[in-house]
Scaffold this motif. Structure first.
Motif, PDB file in Angstrom:
ATOM      1  N   PHE A 134      49.422  28.772  49.254  1.00 30.51           N
ATOM      2  CA  PHE A 134      48.958  27.982  48.108  1.00 30.51           C
ATOM      3  C   PHE A 134      47.427  28.027  48.029  1.00 30.51           C
ATOM      4  N   CYS A 135      46.929  28.215  46.829  1.00 34.56           N
ATOM      5  CA  CYS A 135      45.488  28.397  46.642  1.00 34.56           C
ATOM      6  C   CYS A 135      44.949  27.516  45.524  1.00 34.56           C
ATOM      7  N   THR A 136      43.650  27.250  45.589  1.00 40.04           N
ATOM      8  CA  THR A 136      42.941  26.594  44.487  1.00 40.04           C
ATOM      9  C   THR A 136      41.687  27.403  44.189  1.00 40.04           C
ATOM     10  N   SER A 137      41.465  27.646  42.920  1.00 39.77           N
ATOM     11  CA  SER A 137      40.303  28.438  42.519  1.00 39.77           C
ATOM     12  C   SER A 137      39.001  27.736  42.894  1.00 39.77           C
ATOM     13  N   VAL A 138      38.034  28.510  43.353  1.00 40.54           N
ATOM     14  CA  VAL A 138      36.707  27.976  43.635  1.00 40.54           C
ATOM     15  C   VAL A 138      36.031  27.543  42.330  1.00 40.54           C
ATOM     16  N   LEU A 139      36.360  28.233  41.260  1.00 44.21           N
ATOM     17  CA  LEU A 139      35.632  28.065  39.995  1.00 44.21           C
ATOM     18  C   LEU A 139      36.258  27.035  39.080  1.00 44.21           C
ATOM     19  N   ASP A 140      37.491  26.655  39.356  1.00 43.85           N
ATOM     20  CA  ASP A 140      38.190  25.711  38.486  1.00 43.85           C
ATOM     21  C   ASP A 140      39.208  24.983  39.340  1.00 43.85           C
TER      22      ASP A 140
ATOM     23  N   ILE B 184      22.355  32.865  34.576  1.00 42.69           N
ATOM     24  CA  ILE B 184      23.123  33.805  33.753  1.00 42.69           C
ATOM     25  C   ILE B 184      23.945  34.741  34.640  1.00 42.69           C
ATOM     26  N   ARG B 185      23.309  35.291  35.680  1.00 39.15           N
ATOM     27  CA  ARG B 185      24.022  36.215  36.573  1.00 39.15           C
ATOM     28  C   ARG B 185      25.213  35.526  37.219  1.00 39.15           C
ATOM     29  N   ASN B 186      24.986  34.315  37.671  1.00 33.82           N
ATOM     30  CA  ASN B 186      26.029  33.548  38.313  1.00 33.82           C
ATOM     31  C   ASN B 186      27.178  33.288  37.334  1.00 33.82           C
ATOM     32  N   ARG B 187      26.836  32.940  36.094  1.00 36.38           N
ATOM     33  CA  ARG B 187      27.876  32.658  35.106  1.00 36.38           C
ATOM     34  C   ARG B 187      28.684  33.919  34.779  1.00 36.38           C
ATOM     35  N   ILE B 188      28.005  35.042  34.608  1.00 37.80           N
ATOM     36  CA  ILE B 188      28.710  36.289  34.300  1.00 37.80           C
ATOM     37  C   ILE B 188      29.701  36.622  35.419  1.00 37.80           C
ATOM     38  N   LEU B 189      29.215  36.581  36.663  1.00 36.10           N
ATOM     39  CA  LEU B 189      30.081  36.936  37.796  1.00 36.10           C
ATOM     40  C   LEU B 189      31.215  35.932  37.952  1.00 36.10           C
ATOM     41  N   SER B 190      30.915  34.651  37.746  1.00 35.34           N
ATOM     42  CA  SER B 190      31.966  33.630  37.832  1.00 35.34           C
ATOM     43  C   SER B 190      33.030  33.869  36.772  1.00 35.34           C
ATOM     44  N   ASN B 191      32.589  34.191  35.549  1.00 33.14           N
ATOM     45  CA  ASN B 191      33.562  34.395  34.478  1.00 33.14           C
ATOM     46  C   ASN B 191      34.462  35.593  34.747  1.00 33.14           C
ATOM     47  N   THR B 299      32.342  30.081  10.881  1.00 33.95           N
ATOM     48  CA  THR B 299      33.033  30.863  11.918  1.00 33.95           C
ATOM     49  C   THR B 299      32.849  30.220  13.291  1.00 33.95           C
ATOM     50  N   ILE B 300      33.935  30.163  14.035  1.00 37.76           N
ATOM     51  CA  ILE B 300      33.846  29.670  15.406  1.00 37.76           C
ATOM     52  C   ILE B 300      34.061  30.856  16.351  1.00 37.76           C
ATOM     53  N   ILE B 301      33.131  31.042  17.294  1.00 36.37           N
ATOM     54  CA  ILE B 301      33.271  32.122  18.279  1.00 36.37           C
ATOM     55  C   ILE B 301      33.469  31.497  19.660  1.00 36.37           C
ATOM     56  N   PRO B 302      34.715  31.516  20.168  1.00 41.83           N
ATOM     57  CA  PRO B 302      34.922  31.010  21.528  1.00 41.83           C
ATOM     58  C   PRO B 302      34.218  31.944  22.508  1.00 41.83           C
ATOM     59  N   CYS B 303      33.497  31.404  23.454  1.00 46.86           N
ATOM     60  CA  CYS B 303      32.753  32.281  24.364  1.00 46.86           C
ATOM     61  C   CYS B 303      32.515  31.623  25.720  1.00 46.86           C
ATOM     62  N   GLY B 304      32.218  32.464  26.707  1.00 42.00           N
ATOM     63  CA  GLY B 304      32.020  31.983  28.067  1.00 42.00           C
ATOM     64  C   GLY B 304      30.558  31.887  28.458  1.00 42.00           C
ATOM     65  N   LEU B 305      29.687  32.402  27.610  1.00 47.06           N
ATOM     66  CA  LEU B 305      28.250  32.400  27.903  1.00 47.06           C
ATOM     67  C   LEU B 305      27.472  32.551  26.602  1.00 47.06           C
ATOM     68  N   VAL B 306      26.498  31.674  26.408  1.00 46.32           N
ATOM     69  CA  VAL B 306      25.605  31.784  25.251  1.00 46.32           C
ATOM     70  C   VAL B 306      24.181  31.951  25.769  1.00 46.32           C
TER      71      VAL B 306
END
Lengths: 460, 460
Positions: A134-140, B184-191, B299-306
């Motif tokens: 069983f795991c839990t994500s580090v990010l969420d 930004i780098r951290n967010r990109i890699l996390s995503n 328009t709505i753009i769902p996104c993981g980083l702005v």
């Protein structure tokens, strides 16, 4: 466009429960053997391969991952860290002798069959009967799921032991991960900048420039050594006024570097004591607060940084497992690294979280790495005890840096100290670095430090 | 041991009020000219030197600091950042083409007379009659003090303009400092790691892998270019499944790179549009939330980083100053960079926080750096208008990287695009790097990226 990729991803797990959606995936009846049969990807005949699940990316686990036969096993790794860290050089990054990214290697570089075979997650529980982790994500933290396995390798490492001393968890700095080293570097540079700001309070400045190291093992001593190099080489140049004010106190209830040969140990002690502003206290810490450390004899040491490095404590996951353990909470294994009293024979443990019964090996990188390579051999042999002899360990020796281009080398063949030993220390680690990227960057960092000094830019 | 050092430090300020102690220093009547007359240090005859106080460590201020005649002036620098940042290469660090510390240089390396002449503080106010600057420490917000000056250089730079769009300050990422690039780098890699975790929701994955860039200036375009190099060179290798899913939307209400020659601009637009998953929207953003961007057309753009890079707004300190300003809130100066309507003639402003009346220069590193060198000349001449002609500016041209080893070069002499221009881009920046340390590290980082790919280790 997204669907086939996603589907193949889902299929790569027999039993996935994405709990944050509250849905049980319809793919739970599919077998691992169909893993890559999605229309978009070339089918890989994985049905012959067993599923090897490795927990952790430290010395032991990473060593298994790098040497396992990937034709025999589908390897999946679960770890809260997507890189391997060359821990023996971690102390060098706290003052910028080396840069943080010069001693880490992304595990993805070592090659996964599919990019979804690495999971940035914590292991939270184990059902050894159903063979399911069983795991839990580090990010969420809402993202919880389970992964099935045929063979499981537990190499989750350990935490630093606070021995329940009040304030340690809140105020002391550990030195186990890059994030720790960065926090220490940031604190040191901040304290120097702060002590130079207009501030009448002399005692406050003395506090800011006083570093207390708790624990006289290799980590504590090497941190102290790097700190002194920084003070003598860079503080003298860039924070001139502060050089004479810096103090370091090393608190250790026994002897420092007690695992080393007695003469080497005495040499290190002598050398450290010679340093201006350095003090060694044979005592133990009973309390840490925001701005001081209290010793067992009542002495209060006001300080701006406490680095705590005093042995190991089990991680929550290790503690949660219902396997036989030793007094330190380490999982007991036999000499094939199989977890004791696990009838399946499919669960292995190694490194700092484990202990081979009746062998009493030290918790070092060397032991963990050797265990990892052994375990790969055993797994590659099909876990055949006839082919593979049980694990045995002959130490290659120990190294420790003590500052001013001096080190200790303690091997069965030789005991050396001083500058020659420092050459050996650097050469030995250089050859042990796991990739050409690191073997290129580490000597360049050393050269850069020699030519231009350490980078004292304070980054948030 | 501490006292003499501290005393000399105190004396180095005429008027120090360490407010967190609630004490007015007894040294307030002492003159700057006795600065280093403490018993412990060799007296330096500073009474001939005037006190030059420089605010900021960006292109303009750092350029003054490096070229000012330190025999003529005692130089003190106040800045919330103890390093100079080579901003034109900042976008390269967001994906790891270059490492963060490869493009910064500690200002202390450039040489201060005393280590206490740099202060890690914010400027908070100015009394131009008493010639006194008010500061607050970055590291301790209770630590407030003032510094006297003979000449003051204001080069505090500017903030990114949010134009009051709701959610930008909370959820968008800027790209002005190393801390921004790291986020930004951290967010990109996390995503990427998050999108690979077991997670049924296809639309959630599409969101995580969608990057929205707001602003089509050089910063926005170069970030997009670096991101695409990362996707094509590293994501393809290490996050194979994700490559086809990544999307980038560039929102710009005008043309992208509008300051460039029209043909170069059109070439860049064509090249960017050719990229898979890339979209350009001629629109403006009216709202940013945790997981989407809303455009003016609804328009709505769902996104993981702005990433938000849309022009400048004045810092609080600049806004607090009671000097004439232009519409953008920049301090107006004459062609000797003297602040308009300041009768003393001792206050100068340059770089992004200032504007030379009737010259309308762009807010670029080139302009700020040139202004800095000019101001040093003027100060070195004793502010003699007969010796020193007023500031004039002839642009050396502009460069912009557009990805895939292609760039734009727009100079009065030539307009080049493509790979030759990329060579020029790299060579030009290499020669502009301010120290041998950087000139050694930057090409090594480029080589490392070429040989081994970018480091995708996710660090906290």
């Amino acid at each position: 466009m997204h669907v086939p990729i996603k589907v193949s991803h889902l299929l790569s797990m027999r039993f996935v429960k994405p709990c944050h959606l509250g849905v049980i995936s319809s793919s739970h009846t599919l077998q691992w053997c169909f893993a890559s049969s999605s229309p978009s990807s070339k089918p890989i005949f994985t049905h012959k391969r067993k599923m090897l699940l490795i927990l952790g990316t430290g010395w032991g686990s990473y060593s298994v991952f790098k040497t396992i036969d990937k034709k025999l096993y589908d390897v999946m790794v679960v770890s809260p860290r997507n890189h391997f860290l060359f821990t023996p050089l971690l102390a060098s990054t706290t003052v910028g002798t080396l840069e943080f990214r010069s001693i880490i290697e992304p595990v993805r570089n070592a090659g996964f069959r599919e990019s979804g075979h690495f999971h940035l997650s914590y292991a939270t529980g184990l059902d050894s009967k159903k063979q399911e982790l069983f795991c839990t994500s580090v990010l969420d933290s809402d993202l919880k799921y389970s992964i099935p396995y045929d063979k499981l390798v537990i190499g989750v490492g350990a935490l630093t032991n606070t021995f329940g001393v009040p304030g340690v968890a809140e105020y002391a700095f550990f030195l186990k991960e890059i994030a720790d080293a960065r926090r220490i570097r940031n604190r040191i540079l901040s304290n120097f900048e702060l002590a130079l700001q207009p501030n009448n309070d002399l005692s406050e400045n003395a506090r800011l420039l006083h570093v207390v190291i708790v624990g006289g093992g290799p980590t504590g001593v090497e941190f102290g050594a790097e700190l002194y190099d920084f003070i003598e080489q860079d503080v003298a140049r860039l924070y001139k006024k502060m050089q004479g004010q810096v103090k370091v106190t090393l608190v250790e209830s026994n002897k420092i570097l007690s695992a080393f040969d007695e003469r080497l140990q005495a040499y290190a002690e002598k050398k450290l004591k010679e340093r201006k502003g350095f003090e060694m206290k044979q005592s133990s810490v009973v309390e840490v607060t925001k701005d001081m450390v209290r010793l067992s004899d009542g002495t209060i040491i006001p300080c701006g940084l406490v680095v705590w490095s005093t042995g190991l404590a089990p991680r929550d996951f290790t503690a949660s497992l219902d396997f036989p353990k030793n007094k330190m909470g380490q999982i007991l294994t036999d000499r094939y690294l199989r977890v004791k009293d696990d009838s399946s024979g499919n669960i292995f443990a190694l490194g700092d979280c484990a202990d081979i019964e009746d062998m009493s090996l030290p918790c070092t990188a060397q032991v963990a790495e050797r265990e990892g390579r052994f375990l790969s051999q055993f797994l590659n042999s099909g876990c055949d005890e006839k082919i593979c002899k049980p694990f045995s360990f002959q130490s290659m020796g120990m190294l420790a840096y003590i500052g001013r281009y001096e080190a200790l080398t303690d091997t069965p063949q030789m005991k050396i100290k001083g500058v020659p030993s420092w050459f050996l220390w650097r050469s030995a680690y250089l050859t042990r670095l796991g990739s050409w990227r690191l073997r290129m960057q580490v000597p360049l960092d050393w050269l850069k430090t020699l030519l231009f000094g350490r980078d004292i830019s304070r980054l948030e």
